[in-house]
Design an enzyme around this catalytic site. Sequence first.
Site, PDB file in Angstrom:
ATOM      1  N   ASP A 172       0.804  -1.227   0.000  1.00 26.61           N
ATOM      2  CA  ASP A 172       0.000   0.000   0.000  1.00 26.61           C
ATOM      3  C   ASP A 172       0.837   1.277   0.000  1.00 26.61           C
ATOM      4  OD1 ASP A 172       1.038   0.309   2.550  1.00 26.61           O
ATOM      5  OD2 ASP A 172      -0.810  -0.240   3.582  1.00 26.61           O
ATOM      6  N   TYR A 264      10.860   4.535   1.687  1.00 25.03           N
ATOM      7  CA  TYR A 264      11.653   3.465   2.313  1.00 25.03           C
ATOM      8  C   TYR A 264      13.118   3.504   1.894  1.00 25.03           C
ATOM      9  CZ  TYR A 264       7.893   0.957   4.698  1.00 25.03           C
ATOM     10  OH  TYR A 264       6.898   0.593   5.566  1.00 25.03           O
TER      11      TYR A 264
HETATM   12  P1  NAD Z   1      -0.565  -8.468  13.486  1.00 26.78           P
HETATM   13  O1  NAD Z   1       0.479  -9.163  14.273  1.00 26.78           O
HETATM   14  O2  NAD Z   1      -1.501  -7.532  14.145  1.00 26.78           O
HETATM   15  O3  NAD Z   1      -1.485  -9.564  12.747  1.00 26.78           O
HETATM   16  C1  NAD Z   1      -0.999 -10.684  12.110  1.00 26.78           C
HETATM   17  C2  NAD Z   1      -1.849 -11.909  12.450  1.00 26.78           C
HETATM   18  O4  NAD Z   1      -1.298 -13.043  11.771  1.00 26.78           O
HETATM   19  C3  NAD Z   1      -1.885 -12.278  13.931  1.00 26.78           C
HETATM   20  O5  NAD Z   1      -3.198 -12.348  14.411  1.00 26.78           O
HETATM   21  C4  NAD Z   1      -1.181 -13.644  13.993  1.00 26.78           C
HETATM   22  O6  NAD Z   1      -1.687 -14.512  14.989  1.00 26.78           O
HETATM   23  C5  NAD Z   1      -1.430 -14.182  12.599  1.00 26.78           C
HETATM   24  N1  NAD Z   1      -0.504 -15.215  12.168  1.00 26.78           N
HETATM   25  C6  NAD Z   1       0.825 -15.302  12.400  1.00 26.78           C
HETATM   26  N2  NAD Z   1       1.332 -16.386  11.801  1.00 26.78           N
HETATM   27  C7  NAD Z   1       0.312 -16.997  11.164  1.00 26.78           C
HETATM   28  C8  NAD Z   1       0.212 -18.169  10.365  1.00 26.78           C
HETATM   29  N3  NAD Z   1       1.274 -18.914  10.110  1.00 26.78           N
HETATM   30  N4  NAD Z   1      -0.996 -18.499   9.865  1.00 26.78           N
HETATM   31  C9  NAD Z   1      -2.092 -17.742  10.134  1.00 26.78           C
HETATM   32  N5  NAD Z   1      -2.057 -16.617  10.876  1.00 26.78           N
HETATM   33  C10 NAD Z   1      -0.869 -16.255  11.395  1.00 26.78           C
HETATM   34  O7  NAD Z   1       0.195  -7.728  12.299  1.00 26.78           O
HETATM   35  P2  NAD Z   1      -0.233  -6.453  11.449  1.00 26.78           P
HETATM   36  O8  NAD Z   1       0.491  -5.273  11.940  1.00 26.78           O
HETATM   37  O9  NAD Z   1      -1.694  -6.394  11.377  1.00 26.78           O
HETATM   38  O10 NAD Z   1       0.353  -6.826  10.022  1.00 26.78           O
HETATM   39  C11 NAD Z   1      -0.028  -7.995   9.333  1.00 26.78           C
HETATM   40  C12 NAD Z   1       0.827  -8.202   8.119  1.00 26.78           C
HETATM   41  O11 NAD Z   1       0.522  -7.255   7.102  1.00 26.78           O
HETATM   42  C13 NAD Z   1       2.336  -8.049   8.358  1.00 26.78           C
HETATM   43  O12 NAD Z   1       3.037  -8.970   7.569  1.00 26.78           O
HETATM   44  C14 NAD Z   1       2.605  -6.644   7.880  1.00 26.78           C
HETATM   45  O13 NAD Z   1       3.948  -6.436   7.566  1.00 26.78           O
HETATM   46  C15 NAD Z   1       1.723  -6.629   6.670  1.00 26.78           C
HETATM   47  N6  NAD Z   1       1.390  -5.318   6.112  1.00 26.78           N
HETATM   48  C16 NAD Z   1       1.691  -5.139   4.809  1.00 26.78           C
HETATM   49  C17 NAD Z   1       1.375  -3.973   4.176  1.00 26.78           C
HETATM   50  C18 NAD Z   1       1.753  -3.808   2.745  1.00 26.78           C
HETATM   51  O14 NAD Z   1       1.634  -2.747   2.199  1.00 26.78           O
HETATM   52  N7  NAD Z   1       2.218  -4.848   2.072  1.00 26.78           N
HETATM   53  C19 NAD Z   1       0.743  -2.953   4.882  1.00 26.78           C
HETATM   54  C20 NAD Z   1       0.438  -3.165   6.225  1.00 26.78           C
HETATM   55  C21 NAD Z   1       0.747  -4.367   6.831  1.00 26.78           C
HETATM   56  C1  G6P Z   2       3.278   0.607   5.134  1.00 24.11           C
HETATM   57  C2  G6P Z   2       4.018  -0.399   4.319  1.00 24.11           C
HETATM   58  C3  G6P Z   2       3.833  -1.765   4.898  1.00 24.11           C
HETATM   59  C4  G6P Z   2       4.249  -1.796   6.338  1.00 24.11           C
HETATM   60  C5  G6P Z   2       3.522  -0.731   7.122  1.00 24.11           C
HETATM   61  C6  G6P Z   2       4.145  -0.623   8.505  1.00 24.11           C
HETATM   62  O1  G6P Z   2       1.918   0.396   5.030  1.00 24.11           O
HETATM   63  O2  G6P Z   2       3.620  -0.423   2.983  1.00 24.11           O
HETATM   64  O3  G6P Z   2       4.544  -2.698   4.132  1.00 24.11           O
HETATM   65  O4  G6P Z   2       3.971  -3.056   6.899  1.00 24.11           O
HETATM   66  O5  G6P Z   2       3.651   0.517   6.496  1.00 24.11           O
HETATM   67  O6  G6P Z   2       3.304   0.050   9.346  1.00 24.11           O
HETATM   68  P1  G6P Z   2       3.487  -0.033  10.927  1.00 24.11           P
HETATM   69  O7  G6P Z   2       2.483   0.939  11.418  1.00 24.11           O
HETATM   70  O8  G6P Z   2       3.194  -1.471  11.303  1.00 24.11           O
HETATM   71  O9  G6P Z   2       4.904   0.342  11.225  1.00 24.11           O
HETATM   72 MN    MN Z   3       4.541  -2.308   2.019  1.00 25.26          MN
END
Ligand code: NAD
Ligand code: G6P
Ligand code: MN
Length: 442
Positions: A172, A264
């Site tokens: 995102d 980043y």
């Molecule tokens: P979080 O820890 O709040 O939530 C993650 C959930 O995944 C937890 O409830 C955990 O129990 C579960 N989990 C862990 N291992 C698992 C498995 N093997 N199978 C099923 N469930 C499992 O984390 P968050 O801050 O909400 O972030 C979630 C993910 O999204 C992270 O990888 C974060 O980096 C990613 N993220 C990506 C973007 C992006 O732009 N690509 C943006 C925001 C967050």
């Molecule tokens: C952005 C990035 C994600 C990352 C997040 C971290 O959305 O694109 O890849 O996981 O920021 O946010 P946080 O609030 O968890 O530091």
């Molecule tokens: Mn990202």
Amino acid sequence: MTKKQIITIAGGGSTYTPGIIQAVLNNADRLPIAEIRLYDIDKKRNDDMYLIIDFMLKKDGYDQVKLSSTEDPKTAFTGCDFIFSQIRVGGMKMREQDEKIALKYDLVGQETCGLGGFAYGMRSMSGLLEIVGYVQEFAPDAWILNYTNPESIVSEAVRRTYPTAKMINACDMTISIEETIAVNYGYDRKNWIPSYYGLNHFGWYTSIYDKSLGRDVMPEIIEKLTTQEMAVADFNEGDKTWQEAFSMMSVITRNFPTHIPNNYLEYYLYPDMVVEHADKNYTRANMVMDGREKNTREMAQKIRDGLTEDVLNFNFGEHGQYIVDMATSLLNDERRRFMLIVPNQGAIPNLRADAVVEVPAYVGATGVEPISLRQPINDFHKGLMEAQVAAEKLLVDAYFEGSYQKALQAFTLNQTVPNARVAKLVLDEMIEANKEYWPTLA
Ligand code: NAD
Ligand code: G6P
Ligand code: MN
């Protein structure tokens, strides 16, 4: 009429789930929903989220949508149409370790970049490969829309193991950058056709064509970035980390005013400044645990206590809308344009074909159609990207081969690391901290 869809959220307990579900509900006309399933390995987190999503559905009059939460993959995935994946293997506690171990050695301590990102990558590959494996078994026709980080590393691992998986990897960040630029400098992002190339969390805009103005607005935005730092947009208001990140975009642009950088890049171009500003005892993981994480627990508790007013407390900008737009674009053949993380295969002609890159792509009923740049990128960006791609490939090799030597090479080549000595010290400490999660390296 389009069949009502079944959506499974892998990582149902994620703090991002309410924002995604809100976006799903806001787009019910384009994405009709029969069922939402929350899949997580942590029952407590999944149960909390069930309460929150159930509350949201009832509040918005979606009582007819079936909701379930489960820790059983077969129940979670059988017959589903879309999987939104957002797991965090090891949770925030291990994110804290990633950040703090690196910082202890005066290196960038960050979720997806530098050695923290590599440590997270080694944990995340197994979790995501497991999910993709379940989907191949229980719902082979479903699309997986993946947000799970670190995206470049997990995408590479999936590309090697399941080359034909129906999976779209997206971040995102570009949309957040665009929204922040638009809000700060008085544009409407809806009119934009941005062009961009790079790796995930490691790229540059090459132009931003504004349809309403009929011109490329990137040169004027670069001018603005160099003179007037951006404030964070509404969705990140009051967030010091994001304020610093967007300020650093001005530092990068002043020094390299040819393109608009992904924020980043600060971690690779100015790691010393980043480390200097960091609090080694209270990192981003601590902020998230004391913020987003705590809010989620409080929302669930309020619902348990029977409250009906002022319960919901989340706002994650475009994150939910972006993944929902991908789903509707596949479902209704909308052919919308996204920045996606895809195997290069010539999209950036002078970068190795097997790199996983982030470029614009159209999404329709047949899947993803990446757009080729059709011209070579410059040596500065190419050199930076080649080192990063090689480091990430070595890390993925280390994971599959159980190779300590490859891991050490990956850590040494990471652009945030000054020498092989410190690379080894951090690697050895991270192996110890990640005993439960990493494969054995020999
Ligand atoms: P979080 O820890 O709040 O939530 C993650 C959930 O995944 C937890 O409830 C955990 O129990 C579960 N989990 C862990 N291992 C698992 C498995 N093997 N199978 C099923 N469930 C499992 O984390 P968050 O801050 O909400 O972030 C979630 C993910 O999204 C992270 O990888 C974060 O980096 C990613 N993220 C990506 C973007 C992006 O732009 N690509 C943006 C925001 C967050
Ligand atoms: C952005 C990035 C994600 C990352 C997040 C971290 O959305 O694109 O890849 O996981 O920021 O946010 P946080 O609030 O968890 O530091
Ligand atoms: Mn990202």
